[in-house]
Every structure is written in structure tokens, then in C-alpha cells.
Design a protein around this motif. Structure first.
Motif, short mmCIF file in Angstrom:
data_model
loop_
_atom_site.label_atom_id
_atom_site.label_comp_id
_atom_site.label_asym_id
_atom_site.label_seq_id
_atom_site.Cartn_x
_atom_site.Cartn_y
_atom_site.Cartn_z
N UNK A 37 0.85 -1.19 0.00
CA UNK A 37 0.00 0.00 0.00
C UNK A 37 0.88 1.24 0.00
N UNK A 38 0.51 2.23 -0.80
CA UNK A 38 1.22 3.50 -0.87
C UNK A 38 0.60 4.46 0.15
N UNK A 39 1.43 5.17 0.90
CA UNK A 39 0.91 6.14 1.86
C UNK A 39 -0.01 7.13 1.16
N UNK A 40 -1.15 7.39 1.79
CA UNK A 40 -2.14 8.29 1.21
C UNK A 40 -3.18 7.57 0.37
N UNK A 41 -2.99 6.29 0.14
CA UNK A 41 -3.92 5.52 -0.69
C UNK A 41 -5.23 5.24 0.05
N UNK A 42 -5.17 5.08 1.35
CA UNK A 42 -6.37 4.83 2.14
C UNK A 42 -6.92 6.15 2.65
N UNK A 43 -8.18 6.39 2.38
CA UNK A 43 -8.78 7.69 2.67
C UNK A 43 -8.80 8.02 4.16
N UNK A 44 -9.15 7.08 5.01
CA UNK A 44 -9.29 7.36 6.43
C UNK A 44 -8.02 7.04 7.23
N UNK A 45 -6.99 6.57 6.56
CA UNK A 45 -5.73 6.26 7.22
C UNK A 45 -4.59 6.66 6.28
N UNK A 46 -4.33 7.94 6.19
CA UNK A 46 -3.38 8.48 5.22
C UNK A 46 -1.94 8.04 5.47
N UNK A 47 -1.58 7.70 6.70
CA UNK A 47 -0.21 7.31 7.03
C UNK A 47 0.06 5.83 6.77
N UNK A 48 -0.99 5.04 6.55
CA UNK A 48 -0.84 3.60 6.36
C UNK A 48 -0.17 3.31 5.02
N UNK A 49 0.82 2.47 5.03
CA UNK A 49 1.44 2.03 3.79
C UNK A 49 2.95 2.01 3.86
N UNK A 50 3.54 0.98 3.23
CA UNK A 50 4.97 0.81 3.26
C UNK A 50 5.70 1.38 2.07
N UNK A 51 4.97 1.83 1.05
CA UNK A 51 5.57 2.48 -0.13
C UNK A 51 6.66 1.64 -0.79
N UNK A 52 6.49 0.34 -0.79
CA UNK A 52 7.51 -0.53 -1.37
C UNK A 52 7.66 -0.29 -2.87
N UNK A 53 6.57 0.00 -3.55
CA UNK A 53 6.68 0.25 -5.00
C UNK A 53 7.44 1.54 -5.29
N UNK A 54 7.33 2.54 -4.42
CA UNK A 54 8.09 3.78 -4.62
C UNK A 54 9.58 3.59 -4.34
N UNK A 55 9.91 2.65 -3.44
CA UNK A 55 11.31 2.39 -3.12
C UNK A 55 12.06 1.85 -4.33
N UNK A 56 11.38 1.17 -5.21
CA UNK A 56 12.04 0.59 -6.39
C UNK A 56 12.54 1.67 -7.36
N UNK A 57 12.06 2.89 -7.23
CA UNK A 57 12.50 3.97 -8.10
C UNK A 57 13.54 4.88 -7.45
N UNK A 58 13.94 4.56 -6.23
CA UNK A 58 14.96 5.34 -5.53
C UNK A 58 16.35 4.93 -6.00
N UNK A 59 17.31 5.80 -5.78
CA UNK A 59 18.71 5.51 -6.09
C UNK A 59 19.19 4.44 -5.10
N UNK A 60 19.98 3.49 -5.57
CA UNK A 60 20.51 2.44 -4.70
C UNK A 60 21.57 3.04 -3.78
N UNK A 61 21.13 3.56 -2.68
CA UNK A 61 22.01 4.18 -1.70
C UNK A 61 21.81 3.46 -0.36
#
Length: 97
Positions: A37-61
């Protein structure tokens, strides 16, 4: 506790939604749901989510991966019903598996 079985399906015998009472299965489903789940995806729980799909686009640091691991460990445990994640392995894999 009962939980809807994932992937979502109907019971063949009575047409009801498939459920599970297995605590291990419930915790596994909760962990997968959190990280996919991406943060902000759930309407009543905006902080919920691990953003794993967004991590795949980060620089390997290593610092980004360490920061993600620390944040994910603290937040995923606050959303689990029965389990606790003790460690998270974040691997820097440069497409040469």
C-alpha cells in the motif's frame, strides 16, 4: 479472529467469501498489505502504507535503504493485529542476480 482470505475468492460450497482463522496467514496477509500500500492511498488512514513500490525507483544508496528499514519496522508493527516484525532485510540488488 477471522479474516478474508487473500487472494479474494468465494467459497465453492456455499458461495460466501473465503475466510481464514489461521493466525500465521492473517499476519502474513497484513504484512503484505502494509508493504504493497502506498501512503495516502487509504482515505481514512493516510499514514498507512509501506511504499515498497516507490522504493524501487529510488537511487541504490545504503543510507536510503537503512532509513526505509528503520521507518518500516516501526510503523508496520503498529498496524499488525497479532504479530510483530523483528527484522527486515533490505537488499541492494543491482539487476545481476
Amino acid at each position: 479472529m477471522r479474516s478474508i482470505r487473500i487472494p479474494f475468492s468465494f467459497d465453492v460450497f456455499d458461495g460466501s467469501v473465503s475466510e481464514t482463522n489461521n493466525v500465521d496467514t492473517i499476519v502474513q496477509q497484513e504484512i503484505v498489505n502494509y508493504f504493497m500500500t502506498i501512503s495516502g492511498e487509504r482515505a481514512m488512514s493516510q499514514q498507512y502504507g509501506g511504499n515498497l513500490s516507490k522504493l524501487s525507483f529510488e537511487i541504490n544508496d545504503p543510507l536510503i535503504l537503512a532509513d526505509y528499514k528503520q521507518d518500516a519496522l516501526t510503523t508496520v508493527n503498529s498496524y499488525l493485529s497479532f504479530g510483530k516484525v523483528l527484522d527486515l532485510l533490505v537488499v541492494d540488488n543491482a539487476n545481476n542476480t
